[in-house]
Design an enzyme around this catalytic site. Structure first.
Site, PDB file in Angstrom:
ATOM      1  N   ASN A 136      20.417  67.400 124.874  1.00  8.38           N
ATOM      2  CA  ASN A 136      21.179  68.604 124.561  1.00  8.38           C
ATOM      3  C   ASN A 136      20.970  69.960 124.734  1.00  8.38           C
ATOM      4  O   ASN A 136      21.933  70.719 125.299  1.00  8.38           O
ATOM      5  CB  ASN A 136      21.175  68.567 122.994  1.00  8.38           C
ATOM      6  CG  ASN A 136      22.062  67.322 122.312  1.00  8.38           C
ATOM      7  OD1 ASN A 136      21.505  66.594 121.791  1.00  8.38           O
ATOM      8  ND2 ASN A 136      23.198  67.767 122.243  1.00  8.38           N
ATOM      9  N   GLU A 144      22.006  70.543 128.276  1.00  6.96           N
ATOM     10  CA  GLU A 144      23.454  71.093 128.653  1.00  6.96           C
ATOM     11  C   GLU A 144      23.923  72.342 128.016  1.00  6.96           C
ATOM     12  O   GLU A 144      24.561  73.185 128.817  1.00  6.96           O
ATOM     13  CB  GLU A 144      24.189  69.859 127.811  1.00  6.96           C
ATOM     14  CG  GLU A 144      24.147  68.588 128.177  1.00  6.96           C
ATOM     15  CD  GLU A 144      24.526  67.586 127.023  1.00  6.96           C
ATOM     16  OE1 GLU A 144      25.084  67.773 126.100  1.00  6.96           O
ATOM     17  OE2 GLU A 144      24.218  66.402 127.257  1.00  6.96           O
ATOM     18  N   THR A 157      27.085  58.842 127.087  1.00  3.00           N
ATOM     19  CA  THR A 157      26.016  58.116 127.936  1.00  3.00           C
ATOM     20  C   THR A 157      24.690  58.546 127.300  1.00  3.00           C
ATOM     21  O   THR A 157      23.628  57.723 127.531  1.00  3.00           O
ATOM     22  CB  THR A 157      25.988  58.748 129.451  1.00  3.00           C
ATOM     23  OG1 THR A 157      25.857  60.081 129.405  1.00  3.00           O
ATOM     24  CG2 THR A 157      27.218  57.940 130.046  1.00  3.00           C
ATOM     25  N   ASP A 158      24.397  59.580 126.682  1.00  2.00           N
ATOM     26  CA  ASP A 158      23.136  59.841 126.046  1.00  2.00           C
ATOM     27  C   ASP A 158      22.817  58.744 124.920  1.00  2.00           C
ATOM     28  O   ASP A 158      21.570  58.544 124.792  1.00  2.00           O
ATOM     29  CB  ASP A 158      23.160  60.993 125.218  1.00  2.00           C
ATOM     30  CG  ASP A 158      22.759  62.496 126.098  1.00  2.00           C
ATOM     31  OD1 ASP A 158      22.856  62.221 127.473  1.00  2.00           O
ATOM     32  OD2 ASP A 158      22.922  63.534 125.794  1.00  2.00           O
ATOM     33  N   ASP A 196      -0.349  41.891  91.420  1.00  3.77           N
ATOM     34  CA  ASP A 196       0.486  40.644  91.157  1.00  3.77           C
ATOM     35  C   ASP A 196       1.059  40.485  89.533  1.00  3.77           C
ATOM     36  O   ASP A 196       2.004  39.802  89.393  1.00  3.77           O
ATOM     37  CB  ASP A 196       0.085  39.112  91.594  1.00  3.77           C
ATOM     38  CG  ASP A 196      -1.493  39.097  91.048  1.00  3.77           C
ATOM     39  OD1 ASP A 196      -1.833  39.741  90.324  1.00  3.77           O
ATOM     40  OD2 ASP A 196      -2.072  38.315  91.771  1.00  3.77           O
ATOM     41  N   ASP A 224      -6.466  43.407  95.992  1.00  4.28           N
ATOM     42  CA  ASP A 224      -7.075  42.482  95.073  1.00  4.28           C
ATOM     43  C   ASP A 224      -7.578  41.367  95.851  1.00  4.28           C
ATOM     44  O   ASP A 224      -7.651  41.495  97.213  1.00  4.28           O
ATOM     45  CB  ASP A 224      -6.264  41.779  93.942  1.00  4.28           C
ATOM     46  CG  ASP A 224      -5.061  41.275  94.509  1.00  4.28           C
ATOM     47  OD1 ASP A 224      -4.974  41.333  95.890  1.00  4.28           O
ATOM     48  OD2 ASP A 224      -4.177  40.807  93.729  1.00  4.28           O
ATOM     49  N   VAL A 276      29.564  71.685 121.595  1.00  5.19           N
ATOM     50  CA  VAL A 276      29.485  70.136 121.595  1.00  5.19           C
ATOM     51  C   VAL A 276      27.994  70.024 122.481  1.00  5.19           C
ATOM     52  O   VAL A 276      27.691  68.909 121.859  1.00  5.19           O
ATOM     53  CB  VAL A 276      30.776  69.542 122.632  1.00  5.19           C
ATOM     54  CG1 VAL A 276      30.257  68.231 122.936  1.00  5.19           C
ATOM     55  CG2 VAL A 276      31.595  69.760 121.661  1.00  5.19           C
ATOM     56  N   ALA A 277      27.776  70.666 123.416  1.00  9.80           N
ATOM     57  CA  ALA A 277      26.374  70.716 124.048  1.00  9.80           C
ATOM     58  C   ALA A 277      25.486  70.548 123.072  1.00  9.80           C
ATOM     59  O   ALA A 277      24.215  69.675 123.407  1.00  9.80           O
ATOM     60  CB  ALA A 277      26.406  71.547 125.131  1.00  9.80           C
TER      61      ALA A 277
HETATM   62  P1  ATP Z   1      -8.251  39.731  91.615  1.00 10.74           P
HETATM   63  O1  ATP Z   1      -7.821  41.024  90.716  1.00 10.74           O
HETATM   64  O2  ATP Z   1      -8.780  39.969  92.941  1.00 10.74           O
HETATM   65  O3  ATP Z   1      -7.016  38.894  91.763  1.00 10.74           O
HETATM   66  P2  ATP Z   1      -8.979  37.854  89.691  1.00 10.74           P
HETATM   67  O4  ATP Z   1      -7.983  36.989  89.694  1.00 10.74           O
HETATM   68  O5  ATP Z   1     -10.475  37.229  89.267  1.00 10.74           O
HETATM   69  O6  ATP Z   1      -9.162  38.960  90.800  1.00 10.74           O
HETATM   70  P3  ATP Z   1      -8.058  38.615  86.926  1.00 10.74           P
HETATM   71  O7  ATP Z   1      -7.000  37.862  87.247  1.00 10.74           O
HETATM   72  O8  ATP Z   1      -7.952  40.009  86.439  1.00 10.74           O
HETATM   73  O9  ATP Z   1      -8.989  38.862  88.363  1.00 10.74           O
HETATM   74  O10 ATP Z   1      -9.062  37.646  86.297  1.00 10.74           O
HETATM   75  C1  ATP Z   1     -10.420  38.437  85.817  1.00 10.74           C
HETATM   76  C2  ATP Z   1     -11.376  37.316  85.504  1.00 10.74           C
HETATM   77  O11 ATP Z   1     -10.852  36.712  84.267  1.00 10.74           O
HETATM   78  C3  ATP Z   1     -11.772  36.232  86.382  1.00 10.74           C
HETATM   79  O12 ATP Z   1     -12.815  36.507  87.034  1.00 10.74           O
HETATM   80  C4  ATP Z   1     -12.013  34.840  85.495  1.00 10.74           C
HETATM   81  O13 ATP Z   1     -13.157  34.888  85.274  1.00 10.74           O
HETATM   82  C5  ATP Z   1     -11.056  35.231  84.413  1.00 10.74           C
HETATM   83  N1  ATP Z   1      -9.805  34.367  84.305  1.00 10.74           N
HETATM   84  C6  ATP Z   1      -9.041  34.776  85.112  1.00 10.74           C
HETATM   85  N2  ATP Z   1      -7.782  33.678  85.062  1.00 10.74           N
HETATM   86  C7  ATP Z   1      -8.099  33.093  83.849  1.00 10.74           C
HETATM   87  C8  ATP Z   1      -7.410  32.189  83.242  1.00 10.74           C
HETATM   88  N3  ATP Z   1      -6.171  31.708  83.524  1.00 10.74           N
HETATM   89  N4  ATP Z   1      -8.068  31.769  82.006  1.00 10.74           N
HETATM   90  C9  ATP Z   1      -9.374  32.273  81.762  1.00 10.74           C
HETATM   91  N5  ATP Z   1      -9.830  33.020  82.490  1.00 10.74           N
HETATM   92  C10 ATP Z   1      -9.375  33.619  83.394  1.00 10.74           C
END
Ligand code: ATP
Length: 893
Positions: free
Chosen positions: A696, A699, A727-728, A630, A338, A291-292
């Protein structure tokens, strides 16, 4: 299921894939343009129930309680109790059973609370779905969807119900969760044959899958258990109980220690019996020894540290999705982040409009009237704005409204409204025919409209991409050829704008009698738009913290190199901001086995596949990579990174699912806060484990010494049980939930291969365990010399060991922290646990049933004196030794 509550009964249709959208909308009694009304939704929810496939309750109390009795320690105690009953030591037997129950209760409640809090964290990440109701598009929890709901879908969305597409543009879905097929399936809005198999029902999107490309609108045909996923829900494997690798490692360590102990204990018993000593006493000693030595608190300590740490992370806006990420988080050496929205505010404002004929600088004082005047005078400028408004996915009602959609597109709509171009008005003259959603690899988007003159294609995108596809430039009322010279002049203009930190877009168009084969062919360049997106105020400080903590920060952005460089300088990426590599050179750079990977501060114009290649390359170079993302295309890179970080506000469902952590506020500074918590959790677990093991060991030595020296037992099994199981554990729990030392971010990252207990920890455990037992044995000797009787001697020995273990928590402070003010003394749980334990130790000698069971007697002043002096000795010795080493080290320096 039939809905009898409305005029005509509504059923979830049998074969929605084979019906036309119109028939389906009629069956489900919904207008596609307005969606359902709130009242109708309430009614349907009552009839069809929530849109969820009820999971079994995640924490099962009974199972958790039973689990407390399935550890090696529990078996051992049960055996001990049985032996006691066998030898007719009834009191002893009941007492052991009581301790066993107390220990199970502590374990049960601690684990239940930890599991609950982890579950509550999971619930924070509820999925939502976009839906059109009462004519407006909004988000609702996906559990709230009902048959008949009209849902807009786009790339990155999780599909939350079975949905029949009624409109789709190049839409495709990943159905691997349902069918195992990993290539995305193309979808469209035409009905398919009634007999079509699930994988051939291309007019349907199914719950549990995700949209990978394109966009569309659909009508919910089935929810909850009526969905295809619901029908096979018995197939859905119950998620892993969610033990992290750390917990598993600790469980393994305690099982190993338990195994070794049992062998030693059995050996002692056999040798003792062979030597002809009292059988009961020998068996009892063997049990005491076992146990210890077994540290029963180990796995619970880890669970507790994780649960508590994860709560603190949520308070800092970091939500952990994968438990295993927590321990790696603290070992992060590199953050690939990004730019837009993470390092910057993502509050875009249009600052510059450039056409072939001129340039407008939109300062803050530039009011709507001035802009209107410019637009009236400059036809090109008006065209540029119109295109930016037409080729747009966002929604904005008024200039001062917040709008919905991508902030960059909202900024374009806003400046459009200022110039009195409202999207809905423009669409009256140029109805939308089709949309090519923005593609991060192509870096462009297009909308196709019908117009009096034929078909209008409106394009916007990254300037290099658009200029590359353009053959002409709009001038005056017409267009001229874009020759090489003017192409490079335009690129210079882009460079100039980007150099000022602006995000630059180019707009182009094409007017044709018929719809062209590709929307990006032979474009007419109209102009450039420069948008400002200021850096987040807390980023420079967070970057300094990362550098201090030995973590490199590298920006990986889809944006232009010059824009990225300018933002990099503004946020203090320092020297490394000067070293920019473009996405297209990454491949060659990696192939040449570049050691320069470590000198790059910014990767610009990177597409998602290059992100994946980068993560792999850094990992191969030994880095522990945290990577933010994203978009739906970021999912592979997020999965590849040990710590994929998704965005809670702007991220797609797909990115979230691929990630280990979600930033609820999208902010870069949250990452470093989470890293700090990751480090704290690891150090808490390490400390609590080291504390438990040294207790432990002490003990074990005390009991071992008694057995070996054929002394009568200095400590009785029940006393050890009391120490060990009651208690431990409280100080260890308090150590496990500590808030962490101040300077934890001033150290370099831990080597991820470093075990929980390294050489240093093991030698400390040995040393400390020995010191505690030496103090206890000394007290025992002193008591014998001062001719206290047996009962008083045992009491002194027991309490000395107990108190020396309590004071020992103060030895667990970080060496660089102060002796008086440190993380341990700041921990209020620790003080609480000390008060509790002191009470639990001081009362039994004076409370006769407990005194009787534990073989304790009330203490005289001399006895207390011996106990207190001896128990404080190990703390004193260790602190003096630590202080002297520090002084010696500083002298040598
Ligand atoms: P990060 O990767 O840092 O978020 P970001 O948003 O600029 O950067 P992307 O979303 O890949 O990266 O966009 C790349 C490029 O494409 C942008 O710099 C812009 O010129 C163009 N872009 C982004 N969104 C659109 C859109 N909705 N319509 C048209 N062109 C776009």
């Amino acid at each position: 299921m039939v809905n009898k509550s409305v005029g005509r009964p509504i059923t979830q249709p049998e074969n929605p894939h084979a019906l036309t959208a119109q028939v389906l909308a009629e069956m489900l009694q919904v207008s596609v343009t307005n969606g359902l009304s709130k009242e109708e939704v309430d009614l349907r929810r009552r009839v069809f129930g929530p849109n969820k496939i009820a999971a079994r309750p995640a924490v099962k109390r009974l199972a958790l309680l039973l689990h407390q009795f399935t550890s090696p320690v529990a078996y051992l105690l049960a055996a001990a109790a049985a032996l006691a009953f066998y030898f007719n030591e009834l009191e002893e037997g009941f007492a052991i059973a009581a301790v066993l129950a107390a220990n199970a209760a502590i374990g049960f409640f601690t684990e239940l609370k930890a599991a609950r809090s982890i579950e509550a964290l999971r619930a924070l990440d509820t999925q939502t779905a976009r839906v059109r109701r009462d004519g407006l598009v909004g988000r609702v929890p996906s559990d709230d969807l009902v048959p008949g709901d009209i849902v807009p879908l786009e790339a990155g969305d999780a599909v939350s119900a079975d949905i029949r597409l009624i409109e789709g543009s190049r839409i495709a879905a990943d159905e691997s969760a349902l069918s195992g097929e990993s290539t995305p399936m193309e979808k469209h809005s035409q009905a398919v044959a009634q007999m079509a198999r699930l994988s051939e029902r291309s007019s349907m999107l199914f719950k549990g899958t995700a949209v990978t490309h394109g966009s569309g609108i659909g009508i919910v045909t089935a929810t909850g258990f009526a969905t295809e996923l619901g029908k096979i829900s018995w197939l859905v494997i119950e998620a892993d109980a969610g033990k992290s690798p750390l917990e598993r490692k600790l469980a393994r360590l305690s099982a190993q220690l338990a195994g070794a102990t049992l062998v030693v204990a059995a050996l002692v018993a056999v040798l003792g019996i062979l030597a002809g000593r009292d059988k009961f006493l020998i068996v009892e000693s063997a049990i005491a020894l076992a146990v210890a030595a077994i540290p029963e608190g180990l796995p619970i300590v880890a669970t507790l540290a994780l649960a508590r740490g994860m709560w603190r992370m949520v308070q800092e806006n970091a939500l952990i999705e994968r438990l295993s990420a927590v321990e790696t988080l603290g070992a992060t050496t590199l953050i690939l982040t990004d730019k837009t929205g993470t390092l910057t505010e993502n509050r875009m404002v249009v600052q510059r409009l450039c056409t072939a004929e001129g340039e407008v600088n939109l300062h803050t004082e530039h009011d709507d009237k001035a802009l209107l005047a410019e637009l009236r005078a400059d036809w090109q400028l008006a065209l540029l704005l119109r295109l930016a408004v037409l080729c747009n996915d966002a929604d904005l009602e008024r200039v001062d409204a917040a709008g919905t959609g991508d902030p960059m597109e909202i900024a374009l709509l806003r400046v459009g409204l200022q110039g009195s171009f409202r999207r809905s008005d423009l669409l009256l003259d140029h109805p939308l025919v089709r949309k090519h959603a923005f593609d991060p690899t192509q870096k462009m988007m297009a909308t196709i409209h019908s117009s009096a003159a034929g078909v209008l294609v409106a394009v916007k995108g990254a300037p290099e991409a658009v200029i590359n596809c353009a053959t002409h430039v709009a001038v005056g009322n017409g267009e001229i050829t874009l020759d090489e010279k003017s192409r490079s002049r335009w690129l210079d203009r882009v460079e100039l704008l980007a150099g000022q930190g602006l995000r630059v877009l180019a707009c182009a168009m094409r007017l044709r009698p018929q719809e062209p084969f590709s929307p990006f062919d032979q474009l007419v360049l109209v102009g450039l738009i420069g948008l400002q997106d200021p850096a987040r105020a807390d980023v420079p400080q967070a970057i300094r913290q990362c550098q201090q903590a030995g973590i490199r920060v590298v920006m990986v952005t889809g944006d232009h190199a010059a824009t990225a460089k300018s933002i990099g300088r503004a946020i203090g990426l320092g020297e490394s901001a000067a070293n920019v590599v473009e996405g297209k050179s990454i491949d060659a750079m990696l192939k040449s086995g570049q050691p320069m990977l470590h000198d790059v501060g910014i990767f610009a114009r990177v597409d998602p596949s290059e992100k994946l290649a980068l993560v792999r390359a850094y990992q191969a170079a030994g880095d522990i990579v945290a990577m933010t993302g994203d978009g739906v295309n970021d999912a592979p890179a997020l999965r590849q990174a040990k710590i994929g970080v998704a965005m809670g506000l702007r991220g797609t469902d797909v990115a979230r699912e691929a990630s280990a952590m979600i930033l609820l506020d999208d902010a870069f500074s949250t990452i470093i806060k989470a890293v700090r918590e990751g480090r704290v959790i690891f150090s808490n677990i390490r400390r609590a484990v080291a504390y438990l093991l040294s207790c432990n060991l002490s003990e074990l030595i005390v009991v071992g010494a008694a057995v070996a020296g054929s002394l009568s037992l200095t400590l009785l099994p029940l006393q050890i049980l009391y120490l060990n199981l009651v208690t431990d554990v409280f100080p260890a729990f308090a150590l496990a939930t500590s808030e962490g030392e101040n300077g934890i971010l001033d150290k370099p990252p831990r080597d991820p291969k470093e075990p929980i207990l390294g050489h240093r920890q093991w030698s400390n455990i040995l040393l400390h365990g020995m010191l505690l037992s030496v103090a206890t044995l000394t007290a025992n000797k002193v008591a014998i010399i001062l001719i206290f009787d047996q009962a008083a001697t045992v009491t002194i020995t027991f309490l000395t060991l107990a108190f020396s273990q309590l004071w020992h928590v103060f030895n667990m402070r970080n060496r660089t922290d102060g002796v008086i003010f440190n993380e341990i003394t700041r921990n209020r749980f620790l003080w609480l646990s000390l008060v509790l334990c002191i009470t639990l130790l001081a009362i039994p000698p004076y409370f006769s049933p407990a005194a009787h069971l534990l073989h304790l007697v009330p203490l005289s002043t001399e006895m207390w004196f011996i106990v207190l002096i001896s128990s404080i000795l190990p703390l004193f010795t260790i602190q003096v030794a630590a202080a002297s080493t520090r002084i010696l080290v500083s002298i040598r320096r």
